[in-house]
Write a protein that holds these residues in place. Structure first.
Motif, PDB file in Angstrom:
ATOM      1  N   HIS A 111     -42.492 -15.466  86.517  1.00 53.06           N
ATOM      2  CA  HIS A 111     -41.809 -14.261  86.047  1.00 53.06           C
ATOM      3  C   HIS A 111     -42.665 -12.990  86.169  1.00 53.06           C
ATOM      4  O   HIS A 111     -42.155 -11.912  86.522  1.00 53.06           O
ATOM      5  CB  HIS A 111     -41.387 -14.480  84.586  1.00 53.06           C
ATOM      6  N   HIS A 115     -42.075  -9.351  88.164  1.00 50.94           N
ATOM      7  CA  HIS A 115     -42.198  -7.996  87.609  1.00 50.94           C
ATOM      8  C   HIS A 115     -43.110  -7.137  88.491  1.00 50.94           C
ATOM      9  O   HIS A 115     -42.801  -5.986  88.782  1.00 50.94           O
ATOM     10  CB  HIS A 115     -42.752  -8.050  86.181  1.00 50.94           C
ATOM     11  N   SER A 136     -44.767  -6.555  78.979  1.00 46.51           N
ATOM     12  CA  SER A 136     -43.407  -7.024  78.708  1.00 46.51           C
ATOM     13  C   SER A 136     -43.309  -7.507  77.271  1.00 46.51           C
ATOM     14  O   SER A 136     -44.212  -7.272  76.464  1.00 46.51           O
ATOM     15  CB  SER A 136     -43.050  -8.141  79.684  1.00 46.51           C
ATOM     16  N   ASP A 315     -35.703  -7.324  83.003  1.00 46.58           N
ATOM     17  CA  ASP A 315     -35.507  -8.528  83.806  1.00 46.58           C
ATOM     18  C   ASP A 315     -34.311  -8.387  84.751  1.00 46.58           C
ATOM     19  O   ASP A 315     -33.244  -7.918  84.346  1.00 46.58           O
ATOM     20  CB  ASP A 315     -35.297  -9.736  82.879  1.00 46.58           C
TER      21      ASP A 315
END
Ligand code: KG4
Ligand code: ZN
Length: 369
Positions: A111, A115, A136, A315
């Motif tokens: 993830h 980003h 985040s 996201d």
């Protein structure tokens, strides 16, 4: 190359089609924020169930918006770590099934990598070596990249992530979830100099793994400092979380607390980023990444760096597709759709389930050798 990116690690169900890692043909995001607003945070089981309802229509819409059929899609990419396990499970199960059904190579993606790769979706492309400040709800890290797919964590949070800190401070101030945008909104009318919060001084090694970096972060002290100051302001030692506090604070106090907190939190981030830049003078680009990179004050304070488009800070599936594109470019093999690893936590520099490529696949379709 057309890549379908699927993202479901937290409370956004998202899918997108990106051409050649750059051109966004579609980007569908269904957010669960409205569900969790009243709870003040994400409830994992509810999030997983909402993903289950939304994911297939979201994928279908991503294809429709891109005006493409399954035959034209070259690969599928999906977030497999880190995140909420139930949420990750829905995204990966969907992507795996679609990969098998439509005979497409599958790329599970970290993830935070996604980003960072949001920065490749803009007009300009960052250059290596680069520093990425990843901020985040779950992470606060400074990551150095010397090439595609080469990550070195040079600073990380010892406790809370900065986004988590925004969310907790918002709760203290009685502002709605997610805390980042609501704190920024409240801070607009506030005085950032009214309350003074300390910057953390990290002088001892990290308790969990005994590592030490003066580029590390700590945000739990800042949250506690805000709570203490709020308690002082209302003259009561109410513990956290408390929904009483918000009724005791004036609107002006909430605005000043929000502005002072936002100012301190963003200063802490920028301070370490500057330190990292001094440490690595060969740095050619600095990138911001993650949900907190939507913060206007942070963006203002880091003017010279690559900023993801605000609409892509949170996201989304486009960043997953972009990250996968550069994996493919770097020669990464697709994964067997019958065995995709999942993990709620994992470091970007230690890829999950990416050991030796499997020589055997139950489908026998992929050449892993
Ligand atoms: O990257 P993201 O969408 O999900 C995770 O991977 O965690 O980040 C969500 C975090 C939340 O903590 C939210 O409060 C924060 O990003 N956030 C912001 C802003 N917009 C979202 N924080 C500060 N300012 C914002 N404008
Ligand atoms: Zn995220």
């Amino acid at each position: 190359m057309y890549i379908l990116g699927v993202e479901s690690s937290c409370d956004e169900t998202a899918a997108a089609v990106v051409k050649d890692g750059k051109e966004i043909l579609s980007n569908v995001v269904v957010s669960q924020i409205d569900i969790f607003k009243e709870y003040g945070g994400v409830i994992p089981e509810v999030a997983a169930r909402s993903h289950l309802e939304a994911i297939l229509p979201v994928v279908e819409k991503a294809l429709k918006d891109a005006n493409l059929t399954w035959t034209e899609i070259d690969s599928i990419a999906v977030t497999h770590t880190p995140g909420l396990l139930g949420s990750l499970l829905i995204g990966t199960l969907t992507a795996r099934t679609l990969a098998i059904l439509h005979d497409k190579p599958l790329y599970p993606v970290h993830h935070l990598k996604s980003h960072i790769y949001t920065n490749w979706l803009g007009d300009q492309t960052p250059e290596f070596p680069l520093l990425a400040l990843v901020v985040s709800g779950g992470h606060t890290q400074i990551i150095r990249m010397t090439a595609h797919n080469h990550f070195e964590i040079i600073g990380t949070t010892r406790d809370d992530a900065v986004g988590e800190c925004f969310d907790k401070v918002a709760k203290i101030l009685g502002l709605p979830y997610p805390g980042g945008p609501s704190i920024s909104q409240a801070a607009k009318n506030g005085d950032p100099k009214r309350y003074h919060f300390p910057h953390p001084k990290l002088t001892s090694p990290n308790r969990s793994d005994h590592s030490y970096s003066d580029l590390d972060f700590s945000f739990s002290g800042l949250k506690t400092a805000v709570l203490r100051e709020v308690q002082k302001a209302v003259g009561k030692s109410i513990s956290f979380p408390s929904y009483e506090l918000k009724n005791l604070l004036t609107k002006e106090q909430v605005a000043d607390f929000a502005a002072s907190f936002e100012n301190t939190a963003t200063d802490i981030l920028i301070e370490n980023l500057k330190k990292a830049l001094e440490r690595y003078p060969d740095t050619k680009s600095i990138c911001l990444a993650g949900g907190v990179s939507a913060n206007d004050l942070l963006r203002e304070k880091s003017r010279t760096v690559f900023l993801p488009d605000k609409s892509l800070s949170g996201d989304n599936g486009a960043m997953v597709a972009a990250a996968a594109f550069y994996e493919i470019e770097s020669g990464v093999h697709p994964t067997d759709p019958y065995s995709v690893s999942l993990a709620p936590r994992s470091a970007i520099d230690r890829p999950l389930g990416r050991g030796k490529p499997k020589a055997y696949s139950p489908l026998g379709r992929y050449n892993f050798s």
